[in-house]
Design a protein around this motif. Structure first.
Motif, mmCIF file in Angstrom:
data_model
loop_
_atom_site.group_PDB
_atom_site.id
_atom_site.type_symbol
_atom_site.label_atom_id
_atom_site.label_comp_id
_atom_site.label_asym_id
_atom_site.label_seq_id
_atom_site.Cartn_x
_atom_site.Cartn_y
_atom_site.Cartn_z
ATOM 1 N N ASP A 72 0.740 -0.976 0.016
ATOM 2 C CA ASP A 72 0.329 0.200 -0.238
ATOM 3 C C ASP A 72 0.784 1.199 -0.185
ATOM 4 O O ASP A 72 0.411 2.338 0.024
ATOM 5 N N LYS A 73 2.038 1.223 0.559
ATOM 6 C CA LYS A 73 2.967 2.421 0.161
ATOM 7 C C LYS A 73 3.568 2.044 -1.213
ATOM 8 O O LYS A 73 4.162 1.026 -1.543
ATOM 9 N N ALA A 120 0.695 -0.002 -4.943
ATOM 10 C CA ALA A 120 0.433 0.806 -4.981
ATOM 11 C C ALA A 120 1.216 1.761 -5.963
ATOM 12 O O ALA A 120 2.705 1.361 -6.449
ATOM 13 N N GLY A 121 0.677 2.446 -7.213
ATOM 14 C CA GLY A 121 1.313 3.401 -8.340
ATOM 15 C C GLY A 121 1.136 1.712 -9.563
ATOM 16 O O GLY A 121 2.020 2.604 -10.398
ATOM 17 N N ARG A 122 1.040 0.906 -9.494
ATOM 18 C CA ARG A 122 0.360 0.380 -10.453
ATOM 19 C C ARG A 122 -0.964 0.018 -10.727
ATOM 20 O O ARG A 122 -1.675 -0.068 -9.820
ATOM 21 N N LYS A 182 -5.673 0.453 2.291
ATOM 22 C CA LYS A 182 -5.253 1.692 2.024
ATOM 23 C C LYS A 182 -5.621 1.771 0.728
ATOM 24 O O LYS A 182 -5.302 3.763 0.166
ATOM 25 N N ALA A 183 -4.204 1.762 -0.353
ATOM 26 C CA ALA A 183 -3.941 2.227 -1.455
ATOM 27 C C ALA A 183 -5.304 1.860 -2.764
ATOM 28 O O ALA A 183 -6.448 1.006 -2.237
ATOM 29 N N SER A 184 -4.961 2.757 -4.015
ATOM 30 C CA SER A 184 -6.229 2.346 -4.703
ATOM 31 C C SER A 184 -5.524 2.005 -5.749
ATOM 32 O O SER A 184 -4.584 2.882 -6.192
ATOM 33 N N PRO A 185 -5.886 1.409 -6.972
ATOM 34 C CA PRO A 185 -5.928 0.841 -8.265
ATOM 35 C C PRO A 185 -5.420 1.859 -9.139
ATOM 36 O O PRO A 185 -6.212 2.800 -8.868
#
Length: 241
Positions: A85-86, A128-130, A178-181
């Protein structure tokens, strides 16, 4: 990229499939197996990849096709303790130290007489980031033998269609992050390195529920004489198990 990439039989040639980086989570565990899931939680995915010679349009037989991807929560085996998520601001092989010796969601198969490999796995999650993707490397070998391995001819990433991914990410194993794609169009590798041509054709395995799983397929056209710059021989030596 679909099975219509090749020209008519009178002109047996295909467009080369676009290469992409191997990413920081490449390993060489030398696992020859069709089922790579190792019991990982997630929506089942049956994967069929056809490897063809871009110069002739003919199947590439006896090539070793490796795939690797993250689990439903975004973690890669070998790096299971990295927080998915980071966002990690690196992309090169060896840029992130290994955290463990797990091998889930990795493995290779030799192409059959039709140039085809099949894998049983799960639908990948994301980190996260992809956007959602699956890594692939195609090695040209002699005699279906690692010891007679010649060279890595092609390295790429395969993407998943947005509609199927949205459905999968709403299931229990994938949700609550916590992260979004990123969408495919937001992903820099998809956007700038031929992601549209590298998107799997996907359909559900059952009419009753999407959670029963998906079947994904594509054709990958390679130059069998090419030597990819994305995975070098020293990378294999560094990441054997």
């Amino acid at each position: 990229m679909d099975d219509n990439t090749c020209a008519a039989p009178s002109q047996p040639a295909c467009l080369l499939s676009p290469e992409q980086i191997a990413g920081p989570y490449f390993r060489n565990p030398k696992l020859i197996r069709r089922n790579i899931s190792e019991g990982a939680d997630g929506v089942p995915l049956i994967l069929r990849l056809a490897i063809v010679d871009a110069m002739t349009g003919q199947p590439v037989t006896g090539a070793l096709v490796d795939i690797w991807h993250c689990n439903a929560r975004g973690a890669y085996s070998g790096w299971s303790k990295i927080n998915p998520d980071k966002e990690v601001d690196v992309g090169e092989i060896g840029s992130i130290p290994r955290t463990d010796d797990d091998t889930y969601l990795r493995g290779g198969q030799f192409t059959d007489k039709h140039g085809v490999v099949r894998f049983t796995t799960i639908y990948p999650g994301f980190y996260a980031g992809r956007s959602l993707h699956i890594h692939v490397a195609v090695r040209i070998t002699a005699g279906n033998n690692y010891l007679q391995e010649r060279h890595v001819a092609w390295v790429g990433q395969l993407y998943l269609p947005e509609a199927a991914s949205r459905s999968v990410l709403n299931t229990r194993e994938y949700s609550g992050r916590k992260a979004s794609p990123l969408t495919n169009d937001e992903d820099i590798y998809y956007k700038h390195h031929g992601g549209e041509a590298s998107t799997l054709s996907v359909h559900t395995l059952s009419r009753k529920s999407n959670e029963d799983g998906y079947f994904g397929s594509t054709t990958i056209a390679i130059d069998t004489f090419a030597v990819s710059s994305h995975i070098k021989p020293e990378d294999f030596d560094r990441y054997t198990v």
